[in-house]
Design a protein around this motif. Sequence first.
Motif, PDB file in Angstrom:
ATOM      1  N   LYS A  80       0.822  -1.215   0.000  1.00 12.26           N
ATOM      2  CA  LYS A  80       0.000   0.000   0.000  1.00 12.26           C
ATOM      3  C   LYS A  80       0.853   1.259   0.000  1.00 12.26           C
ATOM      4  CE  LYS A  80      -3.911  -2.101   2.348  1.00 12.26           C
ATOM      5  NZ  LYS A  80      -4.398  -2.466   3.664  1.00 12.26           N
ATOM      6  N   ALA A  81       2.044   1.159   0.611  1.00  8.65           N
ATOM      7  CA  ALA A  81       2.973   2.291   0.653  1.00  8.65           C
ATOM      8  C   ALA A  81       3.821   2.360  -0.623  1.00  8.65           C
ATOM      9  CB  ALA A  81       3.873   2.192   1.887  1.00  8.65           C
ATOM     10  N   GLY A  82       3.575   1.446  -1.558  1.00  6.90           N
ATOM     11  CA  GLY A  82       4.300   1.462  -2.828  1.00  6.90           C
ATOM     12  C   GLY A  82       5.716   0.916  -2.740  1.00  6.90           C
ATOM     13  N   VAL A  83       5.934  -0.006  -1.802  1.00  2.00           N
ATOM     14  CA  VAL A  83       7.278  -0.524  -1.553  1.00  2.00           C
ATOM     15  C   VAL A  83       7.319  -2.035  -1.786  1.00  2.00           C
ATOM     16  CG1 VAL A  83       9.138  -0.696   0.157  1.00  2.00           C
ATOM     17  CG2 VAL A  83       7.579   1.237   0.227  1.00  2.00           C
ATOM     18  N   THR A  84       8.348  -2.488  -2.478  1.00  2.00           N
ATOM     19  CA  THR A  84       8.600  -3.911  -2.664  1.00  2.00           C
ATOM     20  C   THR A  84       9.672  -4.346  -1.673  1.00  2.00           C
ATOM     21  OG1 THR A  84       8.115  -3.721  -5.015  1.00  2.00           O
ATOM     22  CG2 THR A  84       9.329  -5.684  -4.323  1.00  2.00           C
ATOM     23  N   ILE A  85       9.504  -5.526  -1.099  1.00  4.47           N
ATOM     24  CA  ILE A  85      10.468  -6.076  -0.143  1.00  4.47           C
ATOM     25  C   ILE A  85      11.233  -7.207  -0.819  1.00  4.47           C
ATOM     26  CG2 ILE A  85      10.798  -7.172   2.100  1.00  4.47           C
ATOM     27  CD1 ILE A  85       7.859  -6.278   2.730  1.00  4.47           C
ATOM     28  N   VAL A  86      12.560  -7.154  -0.733  1.00  4.48           N
ATOM     29  CA  VAL A  86      13.406  -8.225  -1.255  1.00  4.48           C
ATOM     30  C   VAL A  86      14.402  -8.615  -0.168  1.00  4.48           C
ATOM     31  CG1 VAL A  86      15.142  -8.874  -2.980  1.00  4.48           C
ATOM     32  CG2 VAL A  86      13.201  -7.420  -3.640  1.00  4.48           C
ATOM     33  N   GLY A  87      14.412  -9.894   0.182  1.00  7.35           N
ATOM     34  CA  GLY A  87      15.392 -10.429   1.115  1.00  7.35           C
ATOM     35  C   GLY A  87      16.544 -11.035   0.333  1.00  7.35           C
ATOM     36  N   VAL A  88      17.779 -10.857   0.836  1.00  3.61           N
ATOM     37  CA  VAL A  88      18.961 -11.381   0.144  1.00  3.61           C
ATOM     38  C   VAL A  88      19.861 -12.086   1.157  1.00  3.61           C
ATOM     39  CG1 VAL A  88      21.028 -10.797  -1.212  1.00  3.61           C
ATOM     40  CG2 VAL A  88      18.902  -9.501  -1.543  1.00  3.61           C
ATOM     41  N   SER A  89      20.296 -13.284   0.781  1.00  4.63           N
ATOM     42  CA  SER A  89      21.281 -14.016   1.578  1.00  4.63           C
ATOM     43  C   SER A  89      22.173 -14.800   0.617  1.00  4.63           C
ATOM     44  CB  SER A  89      20.592 -14.967   2.563  1.00  4.63           C
ATOM     45  OG  SER A  89      20.251 -16.191   1.933  1.00  4.63           O
ATOM     46  N   PRO A  90      23.251 -15.382   1.138  1.00  3.05           N
ATOM     47  CA  PRO A  90      24.119 -16.185   0.275  1.00  3.05           C
ATOM     48  C   PRO A  90      23.582 -17.597   0.022  1.00  3.05           C
ATOM     49  CG  PRO A  90      25.112 -15.985   2.448  1.00  3.05           C
ATOM     50  CD  PRO A  90      23.867 -15.135   2.451  1.00  3.05           C
TER      51      PRO A  90
END
Length: 156
Positions: A63-73
């Motif tokens: 709703k806030a116009g934000v995409t979440i991306v998690g990153v790990s090895p």
Amino acid sequence: MAKKWAAGDKAPDFELPDDKGGKLSLKAFAGKKLILYFYPKDDTSGCTKEAIDFNGLKDDFTKAGVTIVGVSPDSVASHVKFKTKHDLGLVLGSDETKAMLEAYGVWVEKSMYGRKYMGVERTTFLIDSKGKIAAVWNKVKVPGHAEAVLAAAKAL
């Protein structure tokens, strides 16, 4: 020594495989706000809690116009298993080469019980629609973190 990024810096570009067989890149998010959260390892207690917390607020971030991306090895296969086990709707990027982790300054020397080793320092970046870093949370403590990031994202 790893570079420490600050608000106003241009976010380093990246390209990573994601958990859906696609590619993630900073360019793909041009014109959009992005949360990049770096975590050490799939299916460990702190990382699981963090992922569940972000996932629980996913609709609010959207709703806030934000995409979440998690990153790990971890590998793409590990990410798929992790997402399935915990019913996560987040996008997870796999950086097995650690190139992105190094570019963002989160692949650092750590110490546990006197033993030194390289690992991911739990860190979150809020990147604005122009590809600039709007906020950085270093050495993240998980409780309350997703909520703090959401508040900052809404204010952006």
